[in-house]
Design a protein around this motif. Structure first.
Motif, PDB file in Angstrom:
ATOM      1  N   PRO A  76       0.832  -1.205   0.000  1.00 21.35           N
ATOM      2  CA  PRO A  76       0.000   0.000   0.000  1.00 21.35           C
ATOM      3  C   PRO A  76       0.863   1.249   0.000  1.00 21.35           C
ATOM      4  CG  PRO A  76      -0.052  -1.076   2.168  1.00 21.35           C
ATOM      5  CD  PRO A  76       0.825  -1.911   1.290  1.00 21.35           C
ATOM      6  N   ARG A  77       0.342   2.291  -0.616  1.00 29.31           N
ATOM      7  CA  ARG A  77       1.086   3.557  -0.682  1.00 29.31           C
ATOM      8  C   ARG A  77       0.112   4.717  -0.599  1.00 29.31           C
ATOM      9  NH1 ARG A  77       6.300   5.158  -3.717  1.00 29.31           N
ATOM     10  NH2 ARG A  77       6.000   7.353  -4.161  1.00 29.31           N
ATOM     11  N   GLY A  78       0.487   5.729   0.171  1.00 31.26           N
ATOM     12  CA  GLY A  78      -0.313   6.950   0.239  1.00 31.26           C
ATOM     13  C   GLY A  78       0.332   7.991  -0.646  1.00 31.26           C
ATOM     14  N   GLY A  86       9.248   2.381   3.243  1.00 23.58           N
ATOM     15  CA  GLY A  86       8.144   1.448   3.504  1.00 23.58           C
ATOM     16  C   GLY A  86       7.283   1.115   2.309  1.00 23.58           C
ATOM     17  N   THR A  87       7.387   1.879   1.236  1.00 21.60           N
ATOM     18  CA  THR A  87       6.483   1.637   0.093  1.00 21.60           C
ATOM     19  C   THR A  87       7.166   0.902  -1.057  1.00 21.60           C
ATOM     20  OG1 THR A  87       7.105   3.718  -0.928  1.00 21.60           O
ATOM     21  CG2 THR A  87       5.219   3.783   0.556  1.00 21.60           C
ATOM     22  N   ILE A  88       8.453   0.575  -0.889  1.00 22.68           N
ATOM     23  CA  ILE A  88       9.206   0.016  -2.025  1.00 22.68           C
ATOM     24  C   ILE A  88       8.790  -1.433  -2.264  1.00 22.68           C
ATOM     25  CG2 ILE A  88      11.525  -0.566  -2.841  1.00 22.68           C
ATOM     26  CD1 ILE A  88      12.524   1.845  -1.148  1.00 22.68           C
ATOM     27  N   ILE A 147      -3.864  10.169   5.559  1.00 27.10           N
ATOM     28  CA  ILE A 147      -4.244   9.579   6.847  1.00 27.10           C
ATOM     29  C   ILE A 147      -3.894   8.072   6.858  1.00 27.10           C
ATOM     30  CG2 ILE A 147      -6.683   9.426   6.093  1.00 27.10           C
ATOM     31  CD1 ILE A 147      -5.449   9.827   9.722  1.00 27.10           C
ATOM     32  N   GLY A 148      -3.993   7.410   5.699  1.00 32.45           N
ATOM     33  CA  GLY A 148      -3.602   5.980   5.637  1.00 32.45           C
ATOM     34  C   GLY A 148      -2.131   5.803   5.977  1.00 32.45           C
ATOM     35  N   GLY A 149      -1.278   6.670   5.423  1.00 34.47           N
ATOM     36  CA  GLY A 149       0.159   6.621   5.733  1.00 34.47           C
ATOM     37  C   GLY A 149       0.414   6.982   7.193  1.00 34.47           C
ATOM     38  N   GLY A 156       3.602  11.195  14.035  1.00 36.35           N
ATOM     39  CA  GLY A 156       3.535  12.242  15.057  1.00 36.35           C
ATOM     40  C   GLY A 156       3.639  13.604  14.395  1.00 36.35           C
ATOM     41  N   GLY A 157       4.325  14.510  15.069  1.00 36.58           N
ATOM     42  CA  GLY A 157       4.483  15.855  14.541  1.00 36.58           C
ATOM     43  C   GLY A 157       4.866  16.767  15.687  1.00 36.58           C
ATOM     44  N   PRO A 158       5.050  18.054  15.416  1.00 35.02           N
ATOM     45  CA  PRO A 158       5.488  18.971  16.472  1.00 35.02           C
ATOM     46  C   PRO A 158       4.578  18.974  17.705  1.00 35.02           C
ATOM     47  CG  PRO A 158       5.704  20.001  14.337  1.00 35.02           C
ATOM     48  CD  PRO A 158       5.033  18.684  14.099  1.00 35.02           C
ATOM     49  N   GLY A 209      -2.198  -5.278   6.145  1.00 32.63           N
ATOM     50  CA  GLY A 209      -3.356  -5.111   5.274  1.00 32.63           C
ATOM     51  C   GLY A 209      -3.405  -3.683   4.773  1.00 32.63           C
ATOM     52  N   ILE A 210      -4.487  -3.382   4.050  1.00 34.84           N
ATOM     53  CA  ILE A 210      -4.605  -2.039   3.468  1.00 34.84           C
ATOM     54  C   ILE A 210      -5.774  -1.306   4.124  1.00 34.84           C
ATOM     55  CG2 ILE A 210      -4.970  -0.735   1.349  1.00 34.84           C
ATOM     56  CD1 ILE A 210      -3.593  -2.879  -0.170  1.00 34.84           C
ATOM     57  N   VAL A 211      -5.467  -0.237   4.812  1.00 29.14           N
ATOM     58  CA  VAL A 211      -6.506   0.573   5.450  1.00 29.14           C
ATOM     59  C   VAL A 211      -7.216   1.347   4.348  1.00 29.14           C
ATOM     60  CG1 VAL A 211      -6.930   2.521   7.008  1.00 29.14           C
ATOM     61  CG2 VAL A 211      -5.196   0.783   7.599  1.00 29.14           C
TER      62      VAL A 211
HETATM   63  C1  LIG Z   1       9.585  16.809   4.729  1.00 25.24           C
HETATM   64  C2  LIG Z   1       8.999  15.674   5.551  1.00 25.24           C
HETATM   65  C3  LIG Z   1       8.602  15.927   6.847  1.00 25.24           C
HETATM   66  C4  LIG Z   1       8.062  14.887   7.624  1.00 25.24           C
HETATM   67  N1  LIG Z   1       7.647  15.158   8.894  1.00 25.24           N
HETATM   68  C5  LIG Z   1       7.094  14.186   9.634  1.00 25.24           C
HETATM   69  C6  LIG Z   1       6.638  14.460  10.966  1.00 25.24           C
HETATM   70  O1  LIG Z   1       6.726  15.588  11.480  1.00 25.24           O
HETATM   71  N2  LIG Z   1       6.096  13.434  11.654  1.00 25.24           N
HETATM   72  C7  LIG Z   1       5.966  12.182  11.124  1.00 25.24           C
HETATM   73  O2  LIG Z   1       5.457  11.296  11.798  1.00 25.24           O
HETATM   74  N3  LIG Z   1       6.389  11.902   9.872  1.00 25.24           N
HETATM   75  C8  LIG Z   1       6.942  12.863   9.120  1.00 25.24           C
HETATM   76  N4  LIG Z   1       7.372  12.579   7.851  1.00 25.24           N
HETATM   77  C9  LIG Z   1       7.272  11.197   7.323  1.00 25.24           C
HETATM   78  C10 LIG Z   1       5.975  10.882   6.535  1.00 25.24           C
HETATM   79  O3  LIG Z   1       5.409  12.048   6.010  1.00 25.24           O
HETATM   80  C11 LIG Z   1       4.985  10.147   7.431  1.00 25.24           C
HETATM   81  O4  LIG Z   1       5.499   8.874   7.764  1.00 25.24           O
HETATM   82  C12 LIG Z   1       3.587   9.961   6.803  1.00 25.24           C
HETATM   83  O5  LIG Z   1       2.743   9.376   7.764  1.00 25.24           O
HETATM   84  C13 LIG Z   1       3.595   9.096   5.549  1.00 25.24           C
HETATM   85  O6  LIG Z   1       2.351   9.243   4.897  1.00 25.24           O
HETATM   86  P1  LIG Z   1       2.211   8.905   3.333  1.00 25.24           P
HETATM   87  O7  LIG Z   1       0.792   9.067   2.949  1.00 25.24           O
HETATM   88  O8  LIG Z   1       3.182   9.699   2.557  1.00 25.24           O
HETATM   89  O9  LIG Z   1       2.606   7.376   3.359  1.00 25.24           O
HETATM   90  P2  LIG Z   1       3.576   6.564   2.378  1.00 25.24           P
HETATM   91  O10 LIG Z   1       4.942   7.140   2.408  1.00 25.24           O
HETATM   92  O11 LIG Z   1       2.939   6.406   1.063  1.00 25.24           O
HETATM   93  O12 LIG Z   1       3.589   5.160   3.133  1.00 25.24           O
HETATM   94  C14 LIG Z   1       4.163   5.058   4.405  1.00 25.24           C
HETATM   95  C15 LIG Z   1       3.919   3.640   4.949  1.00 25.24           C
HETATM   96  O13 LIG Z   1       2.519   3.452   5.162  1.00 25.24           O
HETATM   97  C16 LIG Z   1       2.026   2.360   4.373  1.00 25.24           C
HETATM   98  N5  LIG Z   1       0.698   2.788   3.915  1.00 25.24           N
HETATM   99  C17 LIG Z   1       0.381   3.912   3.235  1.00 25.24           C
HETATM  100  N6  LIG Z   1      -0.943   3.978   3.053  1.00 25.24           N
HETATM  101  C18 LIG Z   1      -1.475   2.874   3.630  1.00 25.24           C
HETATM  102  C19 LIG Z   1      -2.795   2.355   3.758  1.00 25.24           C
HETATM  103  N7  LIG Z   1      -3.850   3.002   3.277  1.00 25.24           N
HETATM  104  N8  LIG Z   1      -2.973   1.177   4.406  1.00 25.24           N
HETATM  105  C20 LIG Z   1      -1.910   0.484   4.914  1.00 25.24           C
HETATM  106  N9  LIG Z   1      -0.647   0.930   4.810  1.00 25.24           N
HETATM  107  C21 LIG Z   1      -0.433   2.106   4.176  1.00 25.24           C
HETATM  108  C22 LIG Z   1       3.056   2.157   3.279  1.00 25.24           C
HETATM  109  O14 LIG Z   1       3.077   0.812   2.827  1.00 25.24           O
HETATM  110  C23 LIG Z   1       4.348   2.540   3.998  1.00 25.24           C
HETATM  111  O15 LIG Z   1       4.819   1.455   4.742  1.00 25.24           O
HETATM  112  C24 LIG Z   1       7.923  13.585   7.062  1.00 25.24           C
HETATM  113  C25 LIG Z   1       8.316  13.358   5.746  1.00 25.24           C
HETATM  114  C26 LIG Z   1       8.855  14.380   4.994  1.00 25.24           C
HETATM  115  C27 LIG Z   1       9.248  14.100   3.570  1.00 25.24           C
END
Ligand SMILES: Cc1cc2nc3c(=O)[nH]c(=O)nc-3n(C[C@H](O)[C@H](O)[C@H](O)COP(=O)(O)OP(=O)(O)OC[C@H]3O[C@@H](n4cnc5c(N)ncnc54)[C@H](O)[C@@H]3O)c2cc1C
Length: 482
Positions: A76-78, A86-88, A147-149, A156-158, A209-211
């Protein structure tokens, strides 16, 4: 990542997918594959066999069932902003949820919102801004990540320091299991009956699984907010001030640190008026009832001055506050102006160890001839050393891997952990035996196998494979980048 040849051709699967989601939502060209070969972790990449963008839970079910019956791995990828690879999914199917971007229900009375998995984090809060509510987890990537990612990485976050991470704001999910079965976990009330499956799925990094949809808690926007920018001539003084603020009993909404490298880069990009010669800047935010905030500001000011703060600025307007947060949240992105490659670490250490660990990280940078910039959640002890590099320089990637290796081991040596919020992914998987004994890793494998018995769903992430009856540290220090 190893390339796995599968006996079943992808062509039939692609035909099936086109029927399920429509031809425009299946991508197979070389350029399209290349766009999905990695996420925001730049040191690993592998071409997916195809990319499919479902528009509904039913479509996700059909895709997953097709992959399962063809024995083809999928991930899965968001938005692909993940920082741990994690998405590779080399030679597998990348299932991208970004089309599933509808907010389905807003229940203001019960402070709940239900949304599809592909909704971008910031849209959740925007949707309820007029109700003075928000979705509290605010990763710096919130303008892009889904939100899935967030659920999968337990983002988390600040504002995590006061408000907690994603799992604290999640009440239920719909998840398509790796065999295609759909289950709902959790419900809209406060109590979890039976085993806390939601707590396992949140942070499962897409291996369970896939949320496809989630119901989250909404948080009241605080009555008043005050934001301070505290400027220091020494990192050590800034880190001691962090400990002093926390031990005073105040829980700031956010307590973030930026070092000189970051401040300079952000200032070059945005001209906010930050002092370029500051060794460290703290952003301290407090919120709550307006009446109580002034006393807290006085205490924070006194503590910072006692640790030789050069200046304490208080945001006077909403615009000033917005500028401070814009600088903080875009900080990592602006590093791209001066460096073609960035790897951001995510180790967590006890807050009291911040001064010595940051000093050691500087030494690691010097040892390998690498610039390391720090912008991080100081109040949580969640470090984000950003190692800057140029992949075109021979040997530089190997030096980055060696530096990362030393930083992770440093965090563990000081009683910390590998990741605070970015997840283990591929990046830190082989370090897990340094953190957990074999029996714990075995138990994690057993839990994963209940959801994902054939390991087709996001294989190769989070858990290392065992060697007989043990797990060996397999962290590579050389040659990971392709
Ligand atoms: C500039 C920058 C700043 C960031 N700051 C923060 C921060 O402050 N705090 C923080 O926690 N993270 C931060 N991150 C990391 C990242 O943004 C988070 O981990 C975010 O939650 C990933 O979301 P995404 O939609 O991009 O997921 P993706 O990168 O697409 O996927 C992340 C993981 O989730 C899985 N996944 C995605 N969607 C689903 C789904 N629907 N169901 C099941 N699995 C799924 C993927 O397989 C992968 O393992 C930052 C990243 C960047 C580039």
């Amino acid at each position: 990542m190893a390339v796995v040849q599968r006996p079943i051709g992808i062509d039939e699967l692609v035909k099936d997918f086109r029927e399920v989601v429509g031809p425009d939502n299946v991508l197979v060209g070389r350029a399209e594959q290349a766009a999905y070969e990695n996420d925001a972790y730049p040191l690993e990449r592998a071409l997916p066999a195809c990319i499919v963008l479902p528009g509904s839970t039913d479509e996700v079910i059909s895709i997953v069932k097709a992959c399962a019956s063809a024995d083809i791995p999928f991930s899965p990828r968001g938005a692909g902003t993940g920082l741990a690879g994690g998405t590779i999914i080399g030679n597998g199917v990348s299932i991208v949820l970004s089309r599933m971007n509808k907010i389905l229900e807003i229940d203001v009375r019960n402070r709940r919102m239900t949304a599809e998995a592909g909704v971008v984090n910031v849209m959740l809060s925007k949707a309820v801004v007029n109700n003075a509510l928000c979705f509290a987890p605010d990763p710096s990537s919130q303008g892009a990540c889904t939100i899935g990612g967030n659920i999968s990485n337990n983002a988390g976050g600040p504002h995590t320091l006061k408000y907690g991470v994603t799992v604290n704001h999640l009440v239920s999910v719909d998840i398509v299991l790796p065999d295609g079965e759909l289950i709902t976990v959790g419900d809209k009330t406060e109590d979890v009956n039976g085993y806390d499956l939601l707590g396992i799925i949140c942070g499962g990094e897409g291996t369970l699984g896939i949320v496809t949809r989630a119901t989250v808690r909404l948080t009241a926007v605080p009555d008043a907010v005050e934001t301070l920018l505290v400027i220091f001539d020494s990192i050590s003084n800034a880190t001691h001030a962090v400990s002093a603020i926390i031990s005073s009993g105040i829980t700031p909404a956010a307590l973030e640190m930026m070092d000189r490298e970051i401040v300079k880069t952000v200032e070059d990009a945005f001209h906010f008026g930050f002092p370029r010669d500051a060794e460290a800047i703290l952003i301290v935010e407090i919120d709550g009832m307006a009446a109580g905030l002034h006393r807290q500001i006085d205490t924070i000011r006194t503590l910072c001055e006692a640790h030789n703060a050069r200046e304490v600025r208080q945001a006077a307007t909403t615009l000033e506050r917005a500028n401070i947060w814009s600088a903080r949240k875009k900080a990592i992105g602006t590093l791209g102006r001066s460096s073609p490659g960035i790897v951001t670490q995510d180790g967590v250490i006890p807050r009291s160890k911040l001064p010595e660990v940051l000093a050691e990280i500087t030494q690691i940078g010097e040892k390998y001839g690498l610039r390391i910039a720090n912008v991080f959640h100081a109040g949580d002890g969640n470090l984000h050393p950003a190692v800057l590099f140029d992949p075109e320089i021979p040997g530089e990637v190997d030096r980055v891997l060696s530096a990362n290796h030393e930083i992770l081991k440093l965090c563990l040596k000081h009683g910390g952990t590998l990741t605070g919020e970015h997840g283990v992914g591929i990046e830190k998987r082989d370090y897990m035996p340094l953190l957990f004994p074999p029996a714990t890793l075995d138990t994690m494998w057993k839990v994963r196998s209940c959801f994902n018995p054939d390991d087709l769903c996001n294989p190769g992430k989070v858990l290392p494979t065992s060697h007989g009856c043990s797990y060996e540290f397999g962290g590579r220090t050389k040659g990971a980048a392709s």
